[in-house]
Design an enzyme around this catalytic site. Structure first.
Site, short mmCIF file in Angstrom:
data_model
loop_
_atom_site.label_atom_id
_atom_site.label_comp_id
_atom_site.label_asym_id
_atom_site.label_seq_id
_atom_site.Cartn_x
_atom_site.Cartn_y
_atom_site.Cartn_z
CG ASP A 14 -2.07 -0.97 1.11
OD1 ASP A 14 -2.21 -1.60 0.04
OD2 ASP A 14 -2.82 -1.12 2.07
NE ARG A 94 -2.69 2.86 12.35
CZ ARG A 94 -1.90 1.85 12.06
NH1 ARG A 94 -0.69 1.77 12.58
NH2 ARG A 94 -2.31 0.89 11.24
CG ASP A 123 -5.74 2.85 11.31
OD1 ASP A 123 -5.97 3.04 12.52
OD2 ASP A 123 -5.22 1.81 10.88
CB SER A 175 -5.07 -6.76 6.07
OG SER A 175 -6.18 -6.31 6.83
#
Length: 411
Positions: A14, A94, A123, A175
């Site tokens: 990604d 995060r 996110d 994932s």
């Protein structure tokens, strides 16, 4: 002079595709920011990959101890658990990653920030709220919300077309995201709620049937809500000498081999979608359990009960990405006040997925043997006169007695 864009870079498909796409679409210098929060990857390889894809500069930042000190220990002291199961492993990492991206951007005098979160997940909110709080004048680019690529297959084709040097392997059936506090798994085969997670998926924990047949005993000492010592049969780790990272990594290993810390949850995402997540968090599970045992011992009833409300609010705040807010800072002050006396020792038995209390003790314990015992009467300043209970019950139950009388008359 070209614009500079600072990208939160992980090194996978990604963000590698995003790095190349940003450089091509915006004709800008891309600065990759790699933040080590305990994901145990080859950061030199990831750095080389970023440079090969086209990054002008790459920062690799070791933030593990900061992650433990300023983020993990705060959610631990708060007992923050989202929807009863999720220990906030991705959520709490995060804001720290976003903070490091902003620090790099300010150092490089860059006014554009980018991330690789999708438009369906949480996110994107966590990154962008942090960016807005810490660097409000910066522009934010979220490629997944604006580019023409719609799937992993599109990304793979893009990578092949532009010869982007990332390993293109058969797609994993899910994932995952890893850091010190947990590993998460979602998407793919897990989106079908009838599918049980395959045992080969798990990295930190064994199945209970493969865990040892003998329990393992550990001892944790807390000081003001923070774990400062871990005692094992192999020796002792201390926060001061060994650091929080070592303690958490050790607990992940110990908990994992005893099948501690698996969670399978259908949770409510901030964007309104229900999603299924499977998590491994051995250290987090053990520390939350142990910390709460010390709180049971040292907090008075009303403080303990009120803090349970605060814990829910804190978990929601972290999950929603509202870390760099006045509300969180204010809640931290309240929580820290409750933790002043949360010090003591708890001995735990780990056995085939279970955590069992062996003993707990604290110099600040509010447990009084004479008061609690049915076999003796307490005397002195803590004398308990059982006759006093009658008046208390009469007053406490008066409202219910009145209500019952009125209801019976109406009936």
């Amino acid at each position: 002079m070209k614009n500079k864009i600072v990208l939160a870079y992980s090194g996978g498909l990604d963000t590698s595709v995003i790095l190349h796409w940003l450089k091509k679409e915006y004709n800008s210098d891309i600065i990759a920011c790699i933040v080590d929060v305990g994901q145990q990857e080859d950061f030199e390889l990831i750095k080389k990959r970023a440079l090969n894809v086209g990054a002008k500069k790459v920062y690799v930042i070791d933030a593990k101890e900061e992650f433990v000190r300023d983020y993990i220990f705060k959610v631990l002291k708060a007992n923050a658990v989202y929807e009863g199961k999720y220990l906030l492993g991705t959520s709490i990492a995060r804001p720290l990653i976003a903070k490091k991206v902003v620090e790099v951007a300010k150092k490089e005098k860059a006014k554009i920030l980018a991330h690789g979160a999708t438009g369906k997940g949480n996110d994107q909110v966590r990154f962008e709220l942090a960016f807005k709080c810490l660097y409000p004048e910066a522009k934010i680019i979220a490629p997944w919300r604006i580019w023409d690529l719609k799937s992993r297959e599109d990304e793979v084709n893009y990578a092949k077309k532009y010869k982007i040097p990332v390993p293109i392997t058969k797609e994993k059936p899910y994932s995952s995201d890893a850091n010190l506090w947990h590993i998460s798994y979602e998407g793919g085969i897990l989106e079908n709620l009838k599918n049980e997670p395959d045992e080969s998926m798990f990295n930190l924990t064994v199945s209970p049937k493969l865990a040892p047949d003998e329990p393992e005993i550990i001892e944790l000492i807390f000081n003001q809500g923070i774990p400062v010592q871990l005692k094992l049969k192999e020796g002792i780790l201390t926060l001061k000498k060994d650091g929080g990272t070592k303690i958490i990594q050790t607990l992940n290993k110990i908990g994992g081999r005893n099948a501690i810390g698996r969670v399978d949850l259908v949770e409510n995402r901030l964007v309104g979608i229900k999603s299924r997540g499977v998590y491994e968090a051995p250290a987090a599970t053990i520390l939350y359990f142990a910390h709460k045992e010390i709180e049971h011992l040292t907090l008075d009833r009303e403080t303990f009960h009120y803090k349970e409300h605060i814990s829910l609010e804190y978990a929601k705040l972290v999950y929603n990405g509202e870390w760099f807010t006045t509300k969180r800072e204010a809640l931290d002050k309240l929580i820290d006040e409750t933790q002043k006396y949360v010090s003591g020792k708890v001995v735990l038995k780990l056995y085939k997925g279970n955590i069992i209390v062996v003993s707990r003790e604290s110099k600040n314990s509010l447990y009084n043997f004479d008061l609690a015992s049915f076999d003796r009467e307490s005397k002195g300043i803590l004398e308990y006169n059982q006759k006093d209970a009658e008046g208390f019950i009469n007053l406490f139950g008066l409202q219910y007695k009145i209500s019952s009388i009125v209801k019976n008359k109406q009936a």
